[in-house]
Scaffold this active site. Structure first.
Site, PDB file in Angstrom:
ATOM      1  N   ARG A   1      -7.585  -8.893  -8.776  1.00  0.00           N
ATOM      2  CA  ARG A   1      -8.296 -10.168  -8.943  1.00  0.00           C
ATOM      3  C   ARG A   1      -9.687  -9.892  -9.522  1.00  0.00           C
ATOM      4  O   ARG A   1     -10.116  -8.749  -9.589  1.00  0.00           O
ATOM      5  CB  ARG A   1      -8.468 -10.817  -7.561  1.00  0.00           C
ATOM      6  CG  ARG A   1      -9.254  -9.925  -6.613  1.00  0.00           C
ATOM      7  CD  ARG A   1      -9.661 -10.593  -5.319  1.00  0.00           C
ATOM      8  NE  ARG A   1     -10.599  -9.786  -4.581  1.00  0.00           N
ATOM      9  CZ  ARG A   1     -10.285  -8.806  -3.726  1.00  0.00           C
ATOM     10  NH1 ARG A   1      -9.012  -8.502  -3.492  1.00  0.00           N
ATOM     11  NH2 ARG A   1     -11.224  -8.119  -3.106  1.00  0.00           N
TER      12      ARG A   1
ATOM     13  N   GLU B   1      -2.595   7.729   7.925  1.00  0.00           N
ATOM     14  CA  GLU B   1      -3.350   8.652   7.066  1.00  0.00           C
ATOM     15  C   GLU B   1      -4.301   9.460   7.932  1.00  0.00           C
ATOM     16  O   GLU B   1      -4.665   9.028   9.031  1.00  0.00           O
ATOM     17  CB  GLU B   1      -4.210   7.860   6.049  1.00  0.00           C
ATOM     18  CG  GLU B   1      -3.438   7.110   4.998  1.00  0.00           C
ATOM     19  CD  GLU B   1      -4.340   6.218   4.144  1.00  0.00           C
ATOM     20  OE1 GLU B   1      -5.556   6.161   4.408  1.00  0.00           O
ATOM     21  OE2 GLU B   1      -3.812   5.595   3.211  1.00  0.00           O
TER      22      GLU B   1
ATOM     23  N   HIS C   1     -16.010  -4.721   7.611  1.00  0.00           N
ATOM     24  CA  HIS C   1     -15.210  -4.948   6.402  1.00  0.00           C
ATOM     25  C   HIS C   1     -15.737  -6.086   5.537  1.00  0.00           C
ATOM     26  O   HIS C   1     -15.075  -6.516   4.601  1.00  0.00           O
ATOM     27  CB  HIS C   1     -13.734  -5.160   6.733  1.00  0.00           C
ATOM     28  CG  HIS C   1     -13.159  -4.012   7.502  1.00  0.00           C
ATOM     29  ND1 HIS C   1     -13.078  -2.753   6.973  1.00  0.00           N
ATOM     30  CD2 HIS C   1     -12.704  -3.922   8.769  1.00  0.00           C
ATOM     31  CE1 HIS C   1     -12.576  -1.936   7.882  1.00  0.00           C
ATOM     32  NE2 HIS C   1     -12.338  -2.613   8.987  1.00  0.00           N
TER      33      HIS C   1
ATOM     34  N   LYS D   1       0.812  -1.212   0.000  1.00  0.00           N
ATOM     35  CA  LYS D   1       0.000   0.000   0.000  1.00  0.00           C
ATOM     36  C   LYS D   1       0.847   1.264   0.000  1.00  0.00           C
ATOM     37  O   LYS D   1       0.475   2.266  -0.609  1.00  0.00           O
ATOM     38  CB  LYS D   1      -0.932   0.008   1.218  1.00  0.00           C
ATOM     39  CG  LYS D   1      -1.794  -1.244   1.356  1.00  0.00           C
ATOM     40  CD  LYS D   1      -2.776  -1.388   0.213  1.00  0.00           C
ATOM     41  CE  LYS D   1      -3.495  -2.712   0.204  1.00  0.00           C
ATOM     42  NZ  LYS D   1      -2.831  -3.836  -0.402  1.00  0.00           N
TER      43      LYS D   1
HETATM   44  C1  MV4 Z   1      -9.757   4.476   5.537  1.00  0.00           C
HETATM   45  C2  MV4 Z   1     -10.969   4.943   6.066  1.00  0.00           C
HETATM   46  C3  MV4 Z   1     -11.039   6.285   6.405  1.00  0.00           C
HETATM   47  N1  MV4 Z   1      -9.966   7.070   6.285  1.00  0.00           N
HETATM   48  N2  MV4 Z   1      -8.713   5.305   5.415  1.00  0.00           N
HETATM   49  C4  MV4 Z   1     -11.027  -0.143   5.336  1.00  0.00           C
HETATM   50  C5  MV4 Z   1     -10.410  -1.287   4.613  1.00  0.00           C
HETATM   51  C6  MV4 Z   1      -9.162  -0.777   4.022  1.00  0.00           C
HETATM   52  N3  MV4 Z   1      -9.075  -1.191   2.665  1.00  0.00           N
HETATM   53  C7  MV4 Z   1      -9.205   0.702   4.157  1.00  0.00           C
HETATM   54  N4  MV4 Z   1     -10.342   1.035   4.945  1.00  0.00           N
HETATM   55  C8  MV4 Z   1     -10.604   2.309   5.318  1.00  0.00           C
HETATM   56  N5  MV4 Z   1      -9.591   3.203   5.169  1.00  0.00           N
HETATM   57  C9  MV4 Z   1      -8.835   6.567   5.793  1.00  0.00           C
HETATM   58  N6  MV4 Z   1      -7.773   7.377   5.691  1.00  0.00           N
HETATM   59  C10 MV4 Z   1     -12.018   4.057   6.204  1.00  0.00           C
HETATM   60  C11 MV4 Z   1     -11.838   2.727   5.852  1.00  0.00           C
HETATM   61  C12 MV4 Z   1     -12.967   1.883   6.060  1.00  0.00           C
HETATM   62  C13 MV4 Z   1     -13.706   1.386   5.010  1.00  0.00           C
HETATM   63  C14 MV4 Z   1     -13.376   1.620   3.697  1.00  0.00           C
HETATM   64  C15 MV4 Z   1     -14.128   1.089   2.664  1.00  0.00           C
HETATM   65  C16 MV4 Z   1     -15.244   0.324   2.951  1.00  0.00           C
HETATM   66  C17 MV4 Z   1     -15.575   0.066   4.232  1.00  0.00           C
HETATM   67  C18 MV4 Z   1     -14.825   0.583   5.279  1.00  0.00           C
HETATM   68  C19 MV4 Z   1     -15.191   0.313   6.580  1.00  0.00           C
HETATM   69  C20 MV4 Z   1     -14.462   0.802   7.607  1.00  0.00           C
HETATM   70  C21 MV4 Z   1     -13.337   1.595   7.352  1.00  0.00           C
END
Ligand code: MV4
Length: 505
Positions: free
Chosen positions: A291, A199, A234, A115
């Site tokens: 994928r 972040e 998630h 990442k």
């Molecule tokens: C975040 C975020 C808010 N702010 N990054 C969750 C899984 C991972 N791929 C990244 N995720 C998140 N990153 C920042 N800077 C909120 C999430 C997140 C989220 C993102 C997409 C779909 C569902 C989620 C559920 C909780 C948190």
């Protein structure tokens, strides 16, 4: 390419098998001891046993899968999703053993899998990334300095991560140290890599992802977005396309950003570029999913393009035959994930034997499942048992068809998320498209109340009334000779006509 080994199970193994058939290719599958009687095994041209039920000893065993590919006489390997699909070592091992890996080159996979690397590269290419560190950091001081500059709340993430593992939200400086330790140790145990970065936390955001296809020869197209904001812990529960949050301008801009990501990383294959979208319509690049995804049918329904078939064509070395101008998304598609969990018990796992199965169909309905009546849903694998996809000319029609299909869908013997989805389809906020990644948690109290409300025992009431009517009639259970209809059925119908059984509210 003549024979493809499908290194997966369940609905995605069946989906890939069908794409092979449509292309005139021969599908072969691997199976664990738990999947010997599964539908993909029944329908494949060849099936190779790879070990016991636990995935670590079967579907995650690289040597066993390569041996199976040799034994099956396969030329190529399709990994599906999950298991080894995004493991660069597996992609490399397939190539080294002389099999075409139906996915991105190991190198591109490794790049987007890191990442921090991906963020740095995208930032350099002018793709908006979430404000944060572009290096892993091993000292608390770096995080403290970043947080003071950016302001709390911040989020710590595993560099090798994805799917929420190794993630920690920090709302004040006092929480930083323990969050840092927690994120590091979780990252280490989940990914074998304790690299962590930070972040700014984005709140009230939507999860919007762009589907792409790239042939690795310089041709790449985007196929529109999917909105995946309806999720819990998630785990995505509902995906749809298009997103109510995108107009034509933002859609084009995000599509172009996704293509920039693809070009910058040397990507080939079907792929998904994930973004967070804030309330002002600003997209932020999050990560690449290297994928075919669970929710790919949403895009297939609105574009008419077979993404698995495209994956196979790309891996066979064919140049992309689809032009950007010819991609014209039509209508609306929604996918409900039917999961073997009990939404009335906090989504507790609900394994068991499938006593009865009735699968919906009809206009605008597509079902992806490998489930068979009599089969056992175990705790060994992902609990997704079916995907129900509804298409309509607009969102309202897709929702109406989804409602109809959910009412037809019967999976007895286990609890599933069907009743949850049925409640969501009636929810006013969902109908208005007012969803973000926190929506499900906020809506669950009212959805649960509805789940527990009147109507929930309708099935039990119907059985009880039919039984009462049958006893009253004083008949025996055995069907009479020459009578094709069971007396149970006749008595049940009579009970219904007498108004003892109320049709569902
Ligand atoms: C975040 C975020 C808010 N702010 N990054 C969750 C899984 C991972 N791929 C990244 N995720 C998140 N990153 C920042 N800077 C909120 C999430 C997140 C989220 C993102 C997409 C779909 C569902 C989620 C559920 C909780 C948190």
């Amino acid at each position: 390419m003549k024979r493809i080994l499908i290194a997966n199970r369940g609905e995605i193994a069946l989906r890939v098998l069908r794409a092979c058939r449509d292309l005139g290719l021969s599908p072969a599958v691997v199976y664990s001891d738990a999947d010997r009687d599964s539908l993909p095994v029944r329908l494949a041209d060849a099936a190779v046993a790879i070990g016991p039920a636990p995935a670590a000893e079967s579907y995650l065993n690289i040597d066993a899968i390569l041996e199976a590919a040799r034994r099956a006489g396969a030329d190529a390997v399709h990994p599906g999703y999950g298991f080894l699909a995004e493991n660069p070592k597996f992609a490399r091992a397939c190539a080294d053993a002389g099999f075409v890996f139906i996915g991105p080159p190991a190198q591109a996979m490794a790049l987007v899998g890191d990442k921090v690397e991906a963020r740095r590269l995208m930032k350099k290419r002018g793709v908006p990334v979430i404000p944060g560190l572009t290096e892993r950091a091993a000292d608390l001081e770096t995080f403290r300095k970043f947080a003071r500059r950016a302001g709390y709340p911040i989020i710590l993430k595993a560099a090798a991560g994805g799917g929420g593992k190794g993630m920690r939200v920090v709302r004040a400086e006092g929480e930083l140290e323990s969050a840092f330790r927690g994120a590091r140790s979780e990252a280490k145990s989940a990914f074998g890599d304790d690299g962590v970065y930070a972040e700014k936390l984005l709140e009230n955001v939507r999860h919007v992802e762009i589907q792409v296809l790239a042939d690795g020869k310089g041709l790449a197209v985007h196929l529109g977005e999917r909105e995946c904001s309806v999720q819990r812990r998630h785990q995505k529960l509902i995906e749809e396309g298009p997103s109510v949050a995108l107009g034509p301008k933002l859609r084009r801009a995000m599509g172009e950003l996704a293509l920039e990501v693809v070009k910058a990383s040397g990507y080939r294959n079907a792929g998904t570029v994930e973004f967070l979208l804030d309330g002002d319509g600003n997209p932020y690049f999050m990560e690449v999913n290297a994928r075919i995804q669970v929710e790919h049918p949403v895009t297939e329904m609105i574009t008419g393009i077979d993404l698995v078939r495209a994956q196979i064509a790309i891996a066979a070395g064919e140049p992309l035959s689809i032009r950007q101008e010819s991609i014209k998304p039509r209508g609306w598609a929604i996918e409900c994930r039917i999961i073997a969990e009990d939404p009335e018990q906090g989504f507790r796992p609900s394994p068991g034997r499938i006593a009865a199965l009735r699968v919906p169909a009809g206009p605008g309905i597509r079902v992806e499942t490998a489930l068979q009546q009599g089969e056992t849903v175990s705790l060994y694998y992902d609990p997704l048992v079916a995907k129900l996809i509804a298409w309509g000319r607009d969102r309202a029609e897709a929702i109406a068809r989804m409602r109809r299909a959910l009412d037809e869908f019967l999976i007895s013997g286990i609890r599933t998320t069907i009743p949850f989805h049925r409640q969501v389809m009636d929810d006013a906020e969902f109908a208005a498209g007012r969803i973000d990644i926190g929506w499900c948690d906020r809506a669950l109290p009212r959805l649960s109340a509805a789940l527990a409300g009147p109507g929930r025992d309708a099935e039990a009431a119907a059985i009880a009334a039919a039984l009462a009517a049958h006893l009253e009639a004083g008949r025996t259970v055995a069907a009479e000779p020459g009578n094709a209809v069971s007396p149970w059925v006749l008595d049940g119908r009579r009970a219904l006509m007498q108004g003892r059984v109320l049709p569902r509210a």
